[in-house]
Design a protein around this motif. Structure first.
Motif, PDB file in Angstrom:
ATOM      1  N   MET A 102       0.877  -1.097   0.014  1.00  0.00           N
ATOM      2  CA  MET A 102       0.066   0.007  -0.005  1.00  0.00           C
ATOM      3  C   MET A 102       0.910   1.403   0.050  1.00  0.00           C
ATOM      4  N   ARG A 103       0.254   2.451  -0.706  1.00  0.00           N
ATOM      5  CA  ARG A 103       1.147   3.597  -0.566  1.00  0.00           C
ATOM      6  C   ARG A 103       0.066   4.732  -0.057  1.00  0.00           C
ATOM      7  N   ILE A 104       0.343   5.277   0.874  1.00  0.00           N
ATOM      8  CA  ILE A 104      -0.411   6.350   1.593  1.00  0.00           C
ATOM      9  C   ILE A 104      -0.047   7.652   1.290  1.00  0.00           C
ATOM     10  N   THR A 105      -0.902   8.430   0.668  1.00  0.00           N
ATOM     11  CA  THR A 105      -0.649  10.052   0.610  1.00  0.00           C
ATOM     12  C   THR A 105      -1.341  10.723   1.771  1.00  0.00           C
ATOM     13  N   LEU A 106      -0.801  11.239   2.652  1.00  0.00           N
ATOM     14  CA  LEU A 106      -1.589  11.955   3.862  1.00  0.00           C
ATOM     15  C   LEU A 106      -0.798  13.395   4.045  1.00  0.00           C
ATOM     16  N   PRO A 107      -1.585  14.392   4.011  1.00  0.00           N
ATOM     17  CA  PRO A 107      -2.834  14.322   3.657  1.00  0.00           C
ATOM     18  C   PRO A 107      -2.859  14.445   2.015  1.00  0.00           C
ATOM     19  N   ALA A 108      -4.140  13.987   1.414  1.00  0.00           N
ATOM     20  CA  ALA A 108      -4.129  14.195  -0.005  1.00  0.00           C
ATOM     21  C   ALA A 108      -4.815  15.537  -0.363  1.00  0.00           C
ATOM     22  N   SER A 109      -3.902  16.389  -0.901  1.00  0.00           N
ATOM     23  CA  SER A 109      -4.486  17.644  -1.074  1.00  0.00           C
ATOM     24  C   SER A 109      -3.919  17.812  -2.747  1.00  0.00           C
ATOM     25  N   PRO A 110      -5.014  18.340  -3.659  1.00  0.00           N
ATOM     26  CA  PRO A 110      -6.237  18.590  -3.349  1.00  0.00           C
ATOM     27  C   PRO A 110      -6.926  17.196  -3.285  1.00  0.00           C
ATOM     28  N   PRO A 111      -8.479  17.283  -2.754  1.00  0.00           N
ATOM     29  CA  PRO A 111      -8.838  16.136  -2.327  1.00  0.00           C
ATOM     30  C   PRO A 111      -8.933  14.930  -3.595  1.00  0.00           C
ATOM     31  N   PRO A 112      -8.747  14.035  -3.243  1.00  0.00           N
ATOM     32  CA  PRO A 112      -8.748  12.626  -4.470  1.00  0.00           C
ATOM     33  C   PRO A 112      -9.765  12.719  -5.150  1.00  0.00           C
ATOM     34  N   ASP A 113     -11.016  13.201  -4.828  1.00  0.00           N
ATOM     35  CA  ASP A 113     -12.062  13.019  -5.729  1.00  0.00           C
ATOM     36  C   ASP A 113     -12.993  14.420  -5.394  1.00  0.00           C
ATOM     37  N   GLN A 114     -13.061  15.281  -6.328  1.00  0.00           N
ATOM     38  CA  GLN A 114     -13.552  16.535  -6.254  1.00  0.00           C
ATOM     39  C   GLN A 114     -15.101  16.462  -6.020  1.00  0.00           C
ATOM     40  N   ASP A 115     -15.611  15.398  -6.579  1.00  0.00           N
ATOM     41  CA  ASP A 115     -17.034  15.396  -6.236  1.00  0.00           C
ATOM     42  C   ASP A 115     -17.638  14.990  -4.942  1.00  0.00           C
ATOM     43  N   VAL A 116     -16.641  14.200  -4.320  1.00  0.00           N
ATOM     44  CA  VAL A 116     -16.815  13.950  -3.115  1.00  0.00           C
ATOM     45  C   VAL A 116     -16.931  15.090  -2.002  1.00  0.00           C
ATOM     46  N   ASP A 117     -15.969  15.905  -2.467  1.00  0.00           N
ATOM     47  CA  ASP A 117     -15.751  17.035  -1.398  1.00  0.00           C
ATOM     48  C   ASP A 117     -16.964  17.987  -1.799  1.00  0.00           C
ATOM     49  N   THR A 118     -17.141  18.226  -3.074  1.00  0.00           N
ATOM     50  CA  THR A 118     -18.556  19.107  -3.123  1.00  0.00           C
ATOM     51  C   THR A 118     -19.714  18.689  -2.388  1.00  0.00           C
ATOM     52  N   LEU A 119     -19.899  17.220  -2.587  1.00  0.00           N
ATOM     53  CA  LEU A 119     -20.877  16.503  -1.620  1.00  0.00           C
ATOM     54  C   LEU A 119     -20.952  16.985  -0.320  1.00  0.00           C
ATOM     55  N   ARG A 120     -19.595  17.082   0.327  1.00  0.00           N
ATOM     56  CA  ARG A 120     -19.493  17.391   1.481  1.00  0.00           C
ATOM     57  C   ARG A 120     -19.889  18.739   1.851  1.00  0.00           C
ATOM     58  N   GLU A 121     -19.332  19.726   0.887  1.00  0.00           N
ATOM     59  CA  GLU A 121     -19.831  21.165   1.192  1.00  0.00           C
ATOM     60  C   GLU A 121     -21.288  21.327   1.394  1.00  0.00           C
ATOM     61  N   GLU A 122     -22.155  20.451   0.276  1.00  0.00           N
ATOM     62  CA  GLU A 122     -23.480  20.828   0.112  1.00  0.00           C
ATOM     63  C   GLU A 122     -24.190  19.970   1.315  1.00  0.00           C
ATOM     64  N   ALA A 123     -23.443  19.059   1.865  1.00  0.00           N
ATOM     65  CA  ALA A 123     -24.159  18.351   3.157  1.00  0.00           C
ATOM     66  C   ALA A 123     -23.972  19.271   4.335  1.00  0.00           C
ATOM     67  N   GLY A 124     -23.118  20.233   4.257  1.00  0.00           N
ATOM     68  CA  GLY A 124     -23.007  21.287   5.519  1.00  0.00           C
ATOM     69  C   GLY A 124     -21.945  20.547   6.377  1.00  0.00           C
TER      70      GLY A 124
END
Length: 263
Positions: free
Chosen positions: A1-23
């Motif tokens: 396994m290879r770990i990238t921490l922190p992953a910036s920018p977010p590895p899935d921008q759609d997921v981060d957009t969902l997070r923002e809309e979810a509050g």
């Protein structure tokens, strides 16, 4: 396994957009690349736990376990709110919940034996310390967590770029480079001692335990110890003619030669 921490920018921008809309105000991501081509079982990652130098713990969980908490809910009949508490319409809530389900479906499941894949971990964190005391990765097989493992550098891959220095980092000298499996050489041979602090070379004079080297001059006899009261003679000693004192030796340099040196 290879770990990238922190992953910036977010590895899935759609997921981060969902997070923002979810509050959800904050999230810190880690990207896990899994190479299971030599494995004989499917595997995934359940969570990652970091322990800081002061004992504080930072936890990141697999995305399919976290995202369901971002779903909207009906707070009153006909009234909907996001996970952050903002009121939304039923259609907006339905759109958020549909995307939550799609995200879970996309990222859940194990990487099969003989295959490769990527997973995302997320934590309710704004930052992590620059250094930490330990890191534990908890893999899983299906719904069962396996024994935690300690990640270590991968010698088969190029080393990661060095992290920028932090003001909180201690001053640690850079290690000297040496081939793998060998210790770095010392500054000099083991039998050589460094010179004194004033820079003067160590003298070659013999230590008190070493016998003095001959100089060519006669060695005067040692003075006898004074006799004790019980050793005093009862008869006066015989008269002895005074001994002519030995002439002092002349240094070689005074005779026109070169001064001797000790080796």
């Amino acid at each position: 396994m290879r770990i990238t921490l922190p992953a910036s920018p977010p590895p899935d921008q759609d997921v981060d957009t969902l997070r923002e809309e979810a509050g959800i105000d904050r999230a810190l991501y880690a990207n896990i690349g899994i190479d299971n081509r030599k494995g004989d079982r499917p595997v995934s990652v359940s969570r990652l736990v970091l322990t800081a130098e002061d004992g504080a713990e930072y936890r990141l969980d697999a995305l399919p376990k976290v995202v369901p908490g971002w779903a909207s809910r009906e707070v009153e009949p006909g009234e909907w709110a996001t996970a952050g508490g903002a009121r939304v319409t039923q259609d907006e809530a339905g759109d958020i919940n549909r995307r939550v389900a799609e995200t879970v479906s996309k990222y859940e499941g194990d990487v099969p034996a003989g295959g490769q894949g990527e997973e995302i971990l997320v934590g309710d964190l704004s930052r992590i310390p620059a250094t930490f005391a330990s890191m534990e990765l908890i893999p899983s097989i299906g719904n069962s967590e396996e024994r935690a493992v300690r990640p270590s550098p991968d010698r088969d891959n190029d080393p990661a770029a060095p992290r920028p220095a932090s003001p909180a980092d201690p001053d640690v000298p850079e290690p000297s480079e040496a081939p793998e499996g060998q210790t770095p050489p010392a500054d000099g041979p083991d039998d050589e001692e460094p010179p004194p602090d004033d820079g003067a070379e160590p003298t070659a004079e013999p230590t008190p335990q070493d016998p003095p080297e001959p100089t060519g001059a006669p060695v005067p006899p040692e003075d006898p110890e004074p006799p004790g009261a019980e050793d005093l003679p009862t008869q006066p000693p015989e008269a002895v003619a005074p001994e002519t004192p030995a002439q002092p030796s002349v240094p070689v340099q005074a005779a026109g030669g070169q001064p001797t040196t000790q080796q």
